[in-house]
Design an enzyme around this catalytic site. Structure first.
Site, PDB file in Angstrom:
ATOM      1  N   ASP A  46       0.490  -1.102  -0.193  1.00 49.37           N
ATOM      2  CA  ASP A  46      -0.422  -0.484  -0.272  1.00 49.37           C
ATOM      3  C   ASP A  46       0.831   1.426  -0.482  1.00 49.37           C
ATOM      4  O   ASP A  46       2.408   1.186  -0.066  1.00 49.37           O
ATOM      5  CB  ASP A  46      -1.158   0.184   1.105  1.00 49.37           C
ATOM      6  CG  ASP A  46      -0.241  -0.245   2.611  1.00 49.37           C
ATOM      7  OD1 ASP A  46       1.264  -0.202   2.867  1.00 49.37           O
ATOM      8  OD2 ASP A  46      -0.935  -1.018   2.787  1.00 49.37           O
ATOM      9  N   ASP A  96      -7.492  -3.917  14.805  1.00 52.89           N
ATOM     10  CA  ASP A  96      -8.716  -4.197  14.372  1.00 52.89           C
ATOM     11  C   ASP A  96      -8.857  -5.465  13.225  1.00 52.89           C
ATOM     12  O   ASP A  96      -9.787  -6.315  12.507  1.00 52.89           O
ATOM     13  CB  ASP A  96      -9.498  -3.099  13.881  1.00 52.89           C
ATOM     14  CG  ASP A  96      -8.432  -2.053  12.990  1.00 52.89           C
ATOM     15  OD1 ASP A  96      -8.019  -2.801  12.193  1.00 52.89           O
ATOM     16  OD2 ASP A  96      -9.815  -1.668  12.277  1.00 52.89           O
ATOM     17  N   HIS A 152      -7.345  -5.163  10.656  1.00 51.03           N
ATOM     18  CA  HIS A 152      -7.660  -4.755   8.720  1.00 51.03           C
ATOM     19  C   HIS A 152      -5.859  -5.264   8.073  1.00 51.03           C
ATOM     20  O   HIS A 152      -4.886  -5.688   8.137  1.00 51.03           O
ATOM     21  CB  HIS A 152      -7.072  -3.420   8.761  1.00 51.03           C
ATOM     22  CG  HIS A 152      -6.800  -2.886   9.676  1.00 51.03           C
ATOM     23  ND1 HIS A 152      -6.571  -1.732  10.350  1.00 51.03           N
ATOM     24  CD2 HIS A 152      -4.977  -1.748   8.625  1.00 51.03           C
ATOM     25  CE1 HIS A 152      -5.657  -0.936  10.552  1.00 51.03           C
ATOM     26  NE2 HIS A 152      -4.720  -1.779   9.614  1.00 51.03           N
ATOM     27  N   GLU A 209      -9.479  -2.220   5.555  1.00 51.55           N
ATOM     28  CA  GLU A 209     -10.158  -1.768   7.327  1.00 51.55           C
ATOM     29  C   GLU A 209     -11.640  -2.697   6.887  1.00 51.55           C
ATOM     30  O   GLU A 209     -12.090  -3.851   6.557  1.00 51.55           O
ATOM     31  CB  GLU A 209     -10.673  -0.365   7.027  1.00 51.55           C
ATOM     32  CG  GLU A 209      -9.363   0.532   7.176  1.00 51.55           C
ATOM     33  CD  GLU A 209      -8.878   1.011   8.209  1.00 51.55           C
ATOM     34  OE1 GLU A 209      -9.057  -0.197   9.368  1.00 51.55           O
ATOM     35  OE2 GLU A 209      -8.416   1.983   7.936  1.00 51.55           O
TER      36      GLU A 209
END
Length: 263
Positions: free
Chosen positions: A70, A140, A142, A147
């Site tokens: 990314d 979380d 991801h 996400e």
């Protein structure tokens, strides 16, 4: 799924670097070995060991093509928090035989971000896919910038960052979430799981809930990391601190399996 539990972060990174180097060294095909790479704090120790091995002649990157996961939208390459800058500062500038033309990172400054994402997917496909994709996960769960509630079949695209992610990443931006870019270009969950092998690094007690969801939870878009359960070549390298939310039986099972493979 294979879970490799190490005593601490340093031993986890050493194991992962050894695994990657062995895969590169054993690659006998005419085409390059295609390696997916992440940024963030998790892989730094792995990169340090790969650099040491490369300089010592224990592994060559001359026939390795890399694709990063990314990049922030709107940060130029020379920005200290761009992932382009991170990768060159923490890995590429220190490898003795890495060819610049074999390095691929999404262009966060592209005039047409969507077209850049399509180009990136096409280039991965042009090499026959990714042999090994190393990554990390957020608190979380991801994976890359996918996400919670991102499609588990998603491809490389433009992703909006959640407030939680911006708060976590603000430590790199003077602890000001407002300075963290709101969007990023990211490979998709489908892009990652199309790889022949996926190696995920998980360390620290703050990632314990995410590790438990990845290993013991159901497959769900809420925890995009759970898509790894469907991958035949998924490996998680973790440290003891990250295992705090696993059930005792699960923890003992994977320790026993790894112990048996070493005999």
């Amino acid at each position: 799924m294979r879970i490799v539990i190490q005593d601490n972060y340093d031993k986890m990174c050493l194991w992962a670097a050894n695994y990657i180097a062995d895969k590169i060294n054993s690659h006998k095909e005419d085409r390059p070995f295609v390696l997916g790479l992440p940024t963030g704090s998790s892989p730094v120790g792995v990169y340090k060991e790969l650099i040491r091995k490369n300089k010592a002649g224990e592994v060559s990157f001359a026939n390795v093509v890399t694709f990063n996961m990314d990049e922030y939208v709107g940060l130029p390459h020379d920005h200290e928090q761009s992932y382009w800058y991170f990768m060159y500062d923490n890995l590429f500038n220190h490898l003795v035989d890495m060819k610049p033309e074999n390095i691929n990172i999404p262009d966060g400054m592209a005039e047409d971000p969507e077209a850049e994402c399509a180009r990136y997917e096409e280039k991965i496909a042009s090499y026959g896919g990714i042999d090994l994709f190393m990554g990390g996960i957020g608190v979380d769960g991801h994976l890359a910038f996918n996400e919670p509630y991102t499609s588990l079949s998603s491809r490389t695209g433009v992703r909006a960052l959640t407030t939680d992610t911006k708060i976590v990443n603000s430590r790199f931006f003077g602890n000001d979430p407002g300075k963290v870019p709101s969007t990023a270009l990211s490979v998709g969950i489908g892009t990652v799981t199309d790889s022949r092998e996926v190696l995920i690094l998980i360390s620290g007690h703050n990632k314990a809930r995410a590790l438990a969801a990845t290993v013991e939870g159901g497959i769900s878009q809420k925890w995009t990391c759970s898509a790894l359960q469907m991958h035949n070549g998924a490996i998680i390298a973790c440290d003891e601190e990250a295992c705090g939310e696993l059930t005792v039986d699960t923890y003992k099972y994977f320790l026993d399996i790894e112990r048996g493979e070493r005999l």
